[in-house]
Design an enzyme around this catalytic site. Structure first.
Site, PDB file in Angstrom:
ATOM      1  N   GLN A 191     -19.183  43.200 -86.806  1.00 57.14           N
ATOM      2  CA  GLN A 191     -18.429  43.774 -87.703  1.00 57.14           C
ATOM      3  C   GLN A 191     -17.201  44.363 -87.173  1.00 57.14           C
ATOM      4  OE1 GLN A 191     -19.391  43.878 -90.853  1.00 57.14           O
ATOM      5  NE2 GLN A 191     -21.512  43.224 -91.011  1.00 57.14           N
ATOM      6  N   SER A 211     -19.574  36.382 -86.064  1.00 57.62           N
ATOM      7  CA  SER A 211     -19.905  35.496 -86.974  1.00 57.62           C
ATOM      8  C   SER A 211     -18.881  35.217 -87.815  1.00 57.62           C
ATOM      9  CB  SER A 211     -20.993  36.263 -88.004  1.00 57.62           C
ATOM     10  OG  SER A 211     -21.570  35.365 -88.994  1.00 57.62           O
ATOM     11  N   THR A 249     -23.482  17.967 -81.953  1.00 53.07           N
ATOM     12  CA  THR A 249     -21.839  17.801 -82.346  1.00 53.07           C
ATOM     13  C   THR A 249     -21.379  18.904 -83.015  1.00 53.07           C
ATOM     14  OG1 THR A 249     -22.463  15.594 -82.701  1.00 53.07           O
ATOM     15  CG2 THR A 249     -20.339  16.405 -83.707  1.00 53.07           C
ATOM     16  N   CYS A 338     -33.755  46.840-101.310  1.00 49.63           N
ATOM     17  CA  CYS A 338     -33.962  47.182-102.838  1.00 49.63           C
ATOM     18  C   CYS A 338     -34.729  45.874-103.249  1.00 49.63           C
ATOM     19  CB  CYS A 338     -32.861  47.387-103.213  1.00 49.63           C
ATOM     20  SG  CYS A 338     -32.663  48.030-104.810  1.00 49.63           S
TER      21      CYS A 338
HETATM   22  N1  PLP Z   1     -25.319  41.201 -86.634  1.00 44.57           N
HETATM   23  C1  PLP Z   1     -24.749  41.859 -87.741  1.00 44.57           C
HETATM   24  C2  PLP Z   1     -24.288  43.271 -87.482  1.00 44.57           C
HETATM   25  C3  PLP Z   1     -24.526  41.541 -89.060  1.00 44.57           C
HETATM   26  O1  PLP Z   1     -24.002  42.161 -89.998  1.00 44.57           O
HETATM   27  C4  PLP Z   1     -25.186  40.015 -89.231  1.00 44.57           C
HETATM   28  C5  PLP Z   1     -24.929  39.662 -90.526  1.00 44.57           C
HETATM   29  O2  PLP Z   1     -25.767  40.173 -91.605  1.00 44.57           O
HETATM   30  C6  PLP Z   1     -25.645  39.544 -88.194  1.00 44.57           C
HETATM   31  C7  PLP Z   1     -25.726  39.891 -86.863  1.00 44.57           C
HETATM   32  C8  PLP Z   1     -26.171  38.087 -88.295  1.00 44.57           C
HETATM   33  O3  PLP Z   1     -25.034  37.091 -88.446  1.00 44.57           O
HETATM   34  P1  PLP Z   1     -25.280  35.504 -89.082  1.00 44.57           P
HETATM   35  O4  PLP Z   1     -25.422  35.764 -90.583  1.00 44.57           O
HETATM   36  O5  PLP Z   1     -23.937  35.005 -88.422  1.00 44.57           O
HETATM   37  O6  PLP Z   1     -26.459  35.185 -88.199  1.00 44.57           O
END
Ligand code: PLP
Length: 525
Positions: A191, A211, A249, A338
């Site tokens: 984040q 990510s 790959t 939820c």
């Molecule tokens: N860590 C955090 C703080 C996230 O917000 C998320 C996604 O929800 C993840 C890890 C997991 O990421 P990814 O969807 O790339 O596996």
């Protein structure tokens, strides 16, 4: 439907047009395999190298490694596997003293789950321990200082996905140095990318997963930073790609897209600065305060990501808020897990020891750093509309409303009413064949107001599910008209059909999948 205002970027973000173009180019033109030695392969390899260099600069990776992978969940596994293999070697060498796997209490579930999994698989026999946070969601440094000497690995995310709470990484770095901790340190930085400055090689951080889909790249692409000298064990063995560090790959279209996002980030023109993002968020805060009396923000604004808001409103459940926002085409997310019926309180807010009602009624609003004034203007206008809709409906505590709906329409058998379903295309035909059919929106009045819709060009009556029984007699007197119920997802309209049919009238149908799947059958009026 009116244009969607997407305020759920911490869940996933739309893909930047430049990233889509880069991905398309990597599939259509630069489609080579970077391991091939011919020129098509060389071109792909050049693209891969360019993106990696860019990533290194953006992350401040110094001499550390940047490995492309499928996303943060994979990065977290790789980091935990690497650290625990090294811990196992230390144990085999007779080192004792480290018996804990320490993780922030508000980490994404991927972290404790990965720790438990690899601890079990590798037989390292360590004890998982959650490091508590304070009322602002920040790690308890006093407890960290006590436990750090016993920790084999420590995981403290850079910023929380639910609340946006920013971790004081410098203070943690300091605590680890002061206690001479030998723990491996992972910082889930998902984040933080694009919202906080990162200079990873200047820190003691060993592993930092990222990510792509949280920052305008597609799903299925991510990267892992590994500090120069930190232990590394590949999660995947095979063809030796990524210098043998992550076989398989490469996802070249994902890498190209991520590269385009990183280029935008580096150029610094499209993404707003943290100060500008703070200003944009302040405007959302002002609108929310006006629209939702009594609103409380669950994390201090000064120490949370300038793109995230987490709030609760007295007397309104998270689901009610979500429903009214969704009706107005504002996509936000529940701060808690939820289900359709009942909201489980958020473990993140519970860890902060907030009042129970705040933990189970929280809503998260999050946007990306490419947001501009026009987007925030439109969002504020929609928030005002939701506030008006809620006022028209009355801010009544949720329990009394849902209880009365349950009593009124409660005793219906599971599965009943399945033959009453109309798909959007079936409903279109139905309305032509049954010109006197009565269309009934069974959402709550504020959802109706926020998302007032005409259906197939026809007018709609608003009768919330809870008031249905009182209207039935009137409808069923004399020559009853066919009734078609609809709501947001099809759940409440199914109950409406079941009620009416149980009352002895079979001329009732409902829109399966609700407004969510109705497409151009619906126009916001
Ligand atoms: N860590 C955090 C703080 C996230 O917000 C998320 C996604 O929800 C993840 C890890 C997991 O990421 P990814 O969807 O790339 O596996």
């Amino acid at each position: 439907m009116s244009p969607e205002i997407y305020l759920d970027s911490n869940a996933t973000s739309p893909v930047l047009p430049a990233a889509i173009a880069a991905a398309a180019d990597a599939m259509g033109t630069c489609y080579g395999n970077p391991s091939s030695s011919h020129m098509t392969g060389l071109r792909a390899k050049a693209l891969l190298d360019t993106v990696r260099q860019r990533a290194r600069r953006v992350l401040g990776a110094g001499n550390g490694r940047v490995i492309f992978n499928s996303g943060a969940t994979e990065g977290i596994q790789t980091a935990v596997l690497s650290a625990l293999c090294a811990v196992r070697d230390r144990q085999a060498g007779g080192e004792t003293g480290a018996d804990l796997l320490l993780y922030g209490q508000t980490e994404h579930k991927a972290v404790p789950e990965a720790l438990a999994h690899w601890n079990r698989v590798l037989g390292t026999g360590l004890t998982l321990k959650a490091l508590p946070v304070d009322g602002e969601g920040r790690h308890r440094l006093d407890i960290l200082r006590q436990l750090a000497p016993r920790a084999a690995m420590i995981c403290t995310m850079a910023a929380n996905n639910e609340t946006g709470a920013i971790t004081d990484l410098a203070a943690i770095d300091n605590a680890l140095r002061l206690t001479a901790s030998r723990a491996f340190w992972m910082v889930d930085s998902v984040q933080a990318l694009g919202k906080l400055p990162l200079d990873l090689a200047d820190t003691r951080i060993d592993y930092a997963p990222f990510s792509g889909h949280k920052l305008y790249a597609p799903k299925g692409i991510g990267m892992l930073y590994v500090r120069d000298g930190a232990p590394y064990t590949p999660l995947m063995a095979g063809g030796g790609q990524e210098g043998g560090q992550r076989s398989g790959t490469e996802n070249m279209s994902g890498i190209a897209a991520l590269g385009a996002v990183l280029a935008v980030l580096e150029a610094g023109q499209v993404f707003r600065t943290p100060a500008q993002l703070h200003t944009l968020r302040e405007r959302l805060v002002a609108s929310l305060r006006g629209a939702l009396p009594g609103i409380v923000f669950n994390t201090p604004l000064a120490t949370s990501l300038p793109t995230t808001l987490n709030f609760s409103v007295p007397g309104l459940t998270g689901k009610e808020l979500l429903d009214v926002f969704d009706a107005a085409s504002v996509r936000v997310s529940s701060g808690s897990a939820c289900s359709s019926a009942k909201a489980a309180p958020s473990y993140v807010l519970e860890a902060m020891q907030l009042a129970e009602w705040r933990c189970s009624a929280a809503v998260r609003m999050s946007f990306g750093p490419a947001a501009d004034d026009a987007f925030i203007d439109a969002a504020c206008e929609r928030i005002d509309r939701c506030g008006r809709a809620l006022r028209i409906g009355g801010l009544i505590p949720a329990t009394s409303r849902s209880d009365s709906a349950a009593v009124a329409c409660g005793a219906v058998a599971e599965g009943e009413g399945a033959d009453a379903e109309l798909s959007p295309s079936a409903l279109r035909r139905f309305l032509i064949e049954q010109p006197d059919a009565l269309l009934v929106d069974v959402r709550e009045p504020w959802e109706y107001e926020a998302g007032k819709a005409a259906m197939g060009g026809r007018e709609v009556l608003s009768v919330p599910l809870s008031r249905l029984p009182s209207r039935l007699d009137g409808w069923l007197e004399g020559e009853a008209r066919p009734l078609v119920f609809f709501c947001r997802s099809g759940a409440r309209s199914l109950r409406a059909v079941q009620c009416v049919r149980q009352a002895g009238y079979q001329g009732a149908w409902h829109l399966a999948g609700g407004l969510a799947l109705a497409g151009d059958l619906v126009e916001l009026s």
